[in-house]
Design a protein around this motif. Structure first.
Motif, short mmCIF file in Angstrom:
data_model
loop_
_atom_site.label_atom_id
_atom_site.label_comp_id
_atom_site.label_asym_id
_atom_site.label_seq_id
_atom_site.Cartn_x
_atom_site.Cartn_y
_atom_site.Cartn_z
N THR A 163 0.34 4.75 28.10
CA THR A 163 -0.43 6.11 27.15
C THR A 163 -1.84 5.63 27.15
O THR A 163 -2.26 4.54 27.55
CB THR A 163 0.04 6.18 25.82
N ARG A 211 -5.11 4.54 25.28
CA ARG A 211 -5.16 3.96 24.15
C ARG A 211 -6.49 3.41 23.85
O ARG A 211 -7.33 3.04 24.85
CB ARG A 211 -4.35 2.45 24.17
N THR A 212 -7.21 3.74 22.55
CA THR A 212 -8.43 3.35 22.35
C THR A 212 -8.39 2.71 21.10
O THR A 212 -7.85 2.74 20.06
CB THR A 212 -9.31 4.66 22.09
N THR A 229 -11.40 1.81 25.83
CA THR A 229 -10.35 2.42 26.28
C THR A 229 -9.45 2.21 27.35
O THR A 229 -10.11 1.49 28.52
CB THR A 229 -10.90 4.17 26.59
N GLY A 231 -2.17 -2.21 23.72
CA GLY A 231 -3.62 -1.71 23.29
C GLY A 231 -4.91 -2.67 23.53
O GLY A 231 -4.60 -3.67 24.25
N LYS A 256 -7.40 2.36 15.95
CA LYS A 256 -6.95 2.07 17.17
C LYS A 256 -6.00 3.58 17.37
O LYS A 256 -5.36 3.69 16.33
CB LYS A 256 -6.21 0.90 17.53
N THR A 257 -5.76 4.10 18.55
CA THR A 257 -5.08 5.23 18.57
C THR A 257 -4.14 5.05 19.88
O THR A 257 -4.51 4.14 21.02
CB THR A 257 -5.67 6.36 18.73
N GLY A 258 -3.07 5.69 20.32
CA GLY A 258 -2.35 5.62 21.66
C GLY A 258 -0.90 4.85 21.51
O GLY A 258 -0.48 5.18 22.52
N GLY A 259 -0.97 4.00 20.61
CA GLY A 259 0.19 2.99 20.68
C GLY A 259 1.32 3.74 19.85
O GLY A 259 1.40 4.61 19.26
N ASP A 275 -0.77 3.92 15.20
CA ASP A 275 -2.22 4.10 14.99
C ASP A 275 -2.69 3.54 13.74
O ASP A 275 -1.88 3.46 13.00
CB ASP A 275 -2.43 5.49 15.02
#
Length: 173
Positions: free
Chosen positions: A36, A38-39, A116, A122, A159-162, A165
C-alpha cells in the motif's frame, strides 16, 4: 506533555515481533503484507539564541549554508535508515522531503520530514531518522556560533497507509 493516540496498546497485548521462537533477534517477515502507499511525517526542533538564528538566516555561519546542508543530510539519512537501525527493512523510498522552518518565537528551527513509499511496511523510522540527522547536522554546522543549542521534541506526527494509522493528538485536523 505527552500526546497519545486513542489506539495505544500495551506491548504486552501481543507477542514480540522481532524475536523468533528461540528468543533471538530477527527482522520481521513482511512478505505476506499488502503493498500500500504509506506515508510518515516526523517533526522536531532545534532551539538556539535569536542571534544564532539571525546569523544562520543571513548566511553568516562559518561552515556555510546551514539550512541546505541540513536538508540534504536529512534526505540522505532517510535513505540509509536500514544501515543505521538494526532490524529495519531496506526500502525503496518513493519520496523524502525535509523542511527547516525558522521560528523566531522558539527561537530556532522547526524541522519536518515526510517520507512516502509503496510497500509492505511503513516508513516511520525513515521520517524520524531524517529529522534526527537534519537536527544533528544543523547543530554541527552552527556550533561555532553557539554550543548551547538544544535538539528537542523529535516525534512521529502521523503515519498512514498501514494496518494502524496514527495522528498525533495535537495535530489532528
Amino acid at each position: 506533555m505527552q500526546n497519545f493516540s486513542e489506539d495505544v496498546r500495551s506491548p504486552l497485548d501481543s507477542p514480540l515481533t522481532h524475536l523468533n521462537d528461540r528468543g533471538e533477534a530477527m527482522m520481521v517477515d513482511v512478505a505476506d503484507k499488502a503493498i500500500t502507499k504509506r506515508t510518515a511525517v516526523a517533526g522536531g526542533q532545534v532551539r538556539m539564541s535569536l542571534g544564532t538564528l539571525e546569523a544562520i538566516l543571513a548566511g553568516n555561519a562559518p561552515k556555510g549554508d546551514v539550512v541546505s546542508i541540513s536538508k540534504i543530510a536529512g534526505i540522505m539519512a532517510a535513505k540509509q535508515t536500514a544501515n543505521l537501525i538494526p532490524l529495519c527493512h531496506p526500502l525503496p523510498l518513493s519520496q523524502v522531503s525535509v523542511e527547516l522552518t525558522p521560528d523566531r518565537e522558539l527561537p530556532g528551527f522547526q524541522i519536518r520530514s515526510t517520507v512516502t513509499i509503496k510497500a509492505e511496511t511503513g516508513v516511520e523510522m525513515e521520517a524520524l531518522t531524517a529529522v534526527s540527522i537534519a537536527a544533528l547536522t544543523l547543530y554541527d554546522m552552527a556550533k561555532a556560533l553557539e554550543k548551547s543549542m538544544q535538539i528537542e521534541n523529535i516525534r512521529l506526527i502521523s503515519k498512514t497507509g498501514g494496518k494502524s494509522d496514527f495522528q498525533e493528538l495535537g495535530n489532528r485536523e
